[in-house]
Structures are given as C-alpha cells and as structure tokens.
Design a protein around this motif. Sequence first.
Motif, short mmCIF file in Angstrom:
data_model
loop_
_atom_site.label_atom_id
_atom_site.label_comp_id
_atom_site.label_asym_id
_atom_site.label_seq_id
_atom_site.Cartn_x
_atom_site.Cartn_y
_atom_site.Cartn_z
N ASN A 47 0.81 -1.22 0.00
CA ASN A 47 0.00 0.00 0.00
C ASN A 47 0.84 1.28 0.00
N LEU A 48 1.89 1.25 -0.81
CA LEU A 48 2.72 2.44 -1.02
C LEU A 48 2.33 3.05 -2.35
N TYR A 49 2.66 4.30 -2.54
CA TYR A 49 2.37 4.98 -3.79
C TYR A 49 3.11 4.26 -4.92
N GLU A 50 2.37 3.76 -5.92
CA GLU A 50 2.93 2.95 -7.00
C GLU A 50 3.59 3.81 -8.07
N THR A 51 4.90 3.93 -7.96
CA THR A 51 5.66 4.71 -8.93
C THR A 51 6.68 3.86 -9.67
N GLY A 52 7.08 2.74 -9.07
CA GLY A 52 8.16 1.96 -9.63
C GLY A 52 9.52 2.54 -9.31
N GLU A 53 9.53 3.60 -8.52
CA GLU A 53 10.77 4.25 -8.12
C GLU A 53 11.06 3.99 -6.66
N LEU A 54 12.34 4.02 -6.31
CA LEU A 54 12.74 3.76 -4.93
C LEU A 54 12.78 5.06 -4.12
N ASP A 55 11.65 5.43 -3.57
CA ASP A 55 11.64 6.57 -2.66
C ASP A 55 11.99 6.08 -1.26
N ASN A 56 12.11 6.98 -0.32
CA ASN A 56 12.51 6.61 1.04
C ASN A 56 11.53 5.64 1.69
N ASP A 57 10.23 5.88 1.52
CA ASP A 57 9.23 4.99 2.13
C ASP A 57 9.35 3.57 1.59
N THR A 58 9.55 3.45 0.28
CA THR A 58 9.68 2.13 -0.33
C THR A 58 10.95 1.44 0.13
N TRP A 59 12.05 2.17 0.12
CA TRP A 59 13.33 1.61 0.56
C TRP A 59 13.22 1.08 1.99
N ASP A 60 12.69 1.93 2.88
CA ASP A 60 12.56 1.54 4.28
C ASP A 60 11.67 0.31 4.46
N LYS A 61 10.57 0.24 3.69
CA LYS A 61 9.65 -0.88 3.81
C LYS A 61 10.28 -2.17 3.29
N ILE A 62 11.04 -2.09 2.20
CA ILE A 62 11.73 -3.28 1.69
C ILE A 62 12.69 -3.82 2.73
N VAL A 63 13.45 -2.93 3.34
CA VAL A 63 14.41 -3.35 4.38
C VAL A 63 13.66 -3.95 5.56
N GLU A 64 12.55 -3.32 5.95
CA GLU A 64 11.76 -3.83 7.09
C GLU A 64 11.19 -5.21 6.79
N VAL A 65 10.58 -5.38 5.62
CA VAL A 65 9.97 -6.66 5.27
C VAL A 65 11.04 -7.74 5.15
N HIS A 66 12.16 -7.42 4.58
CA HIS A 66 13.25 -8.39 4.46
C HIS A 66 13.75 -8.84 5.82
#
Length: 68
Positions: A47-66
């Motif tokens: 449920n992040l803004y779908e841009t296909g780009e690595l913004d800070n929120d996406t980066w942080d969430k990937i690290v968190e989920v991993h």
Amino acid sequence: MAEDIRYIQRLLRKISFFDDDIISIIPDGIYGDTTAESVRSFQRKYNLYETGELDNDTWDKIVEVHGN
C-alpha cells in the motif's frame, strides 16, 4: 549507485521467494524495467504509492519486510 541498486534487488529477490505477489528479479545493479516492475509490485502489495521508483518509504519498507 549500482551497489545500492544491486542491494535492493537482492532484498526484493529474497522477498519474492516467500511472496508470489512480488516480481522476482536477478540482481545486476541496473535499474531497468524489470526492477521498476518489481518495485511497483512491492509498492502495490504494501500500500505504497505505485511509482516503480525507490523513494525513502519504499526503501525503508523493503528493508523492514526483508528483516522480518
């Protein structure tokens, strides 16, 4: 920069092993169409803004989920 991209690609690949909603990619350090689509699938799933780009929120969430 390529190492940062390769790092996030490795995390997305590992996440995709356990989550079929995330598009699997081969880490190559190039932010091409496949990486953007994998990021977009991750953003959609979490449920992040779908841009296909690595913004800070996406980066942080990937690290968190991993890490979980």
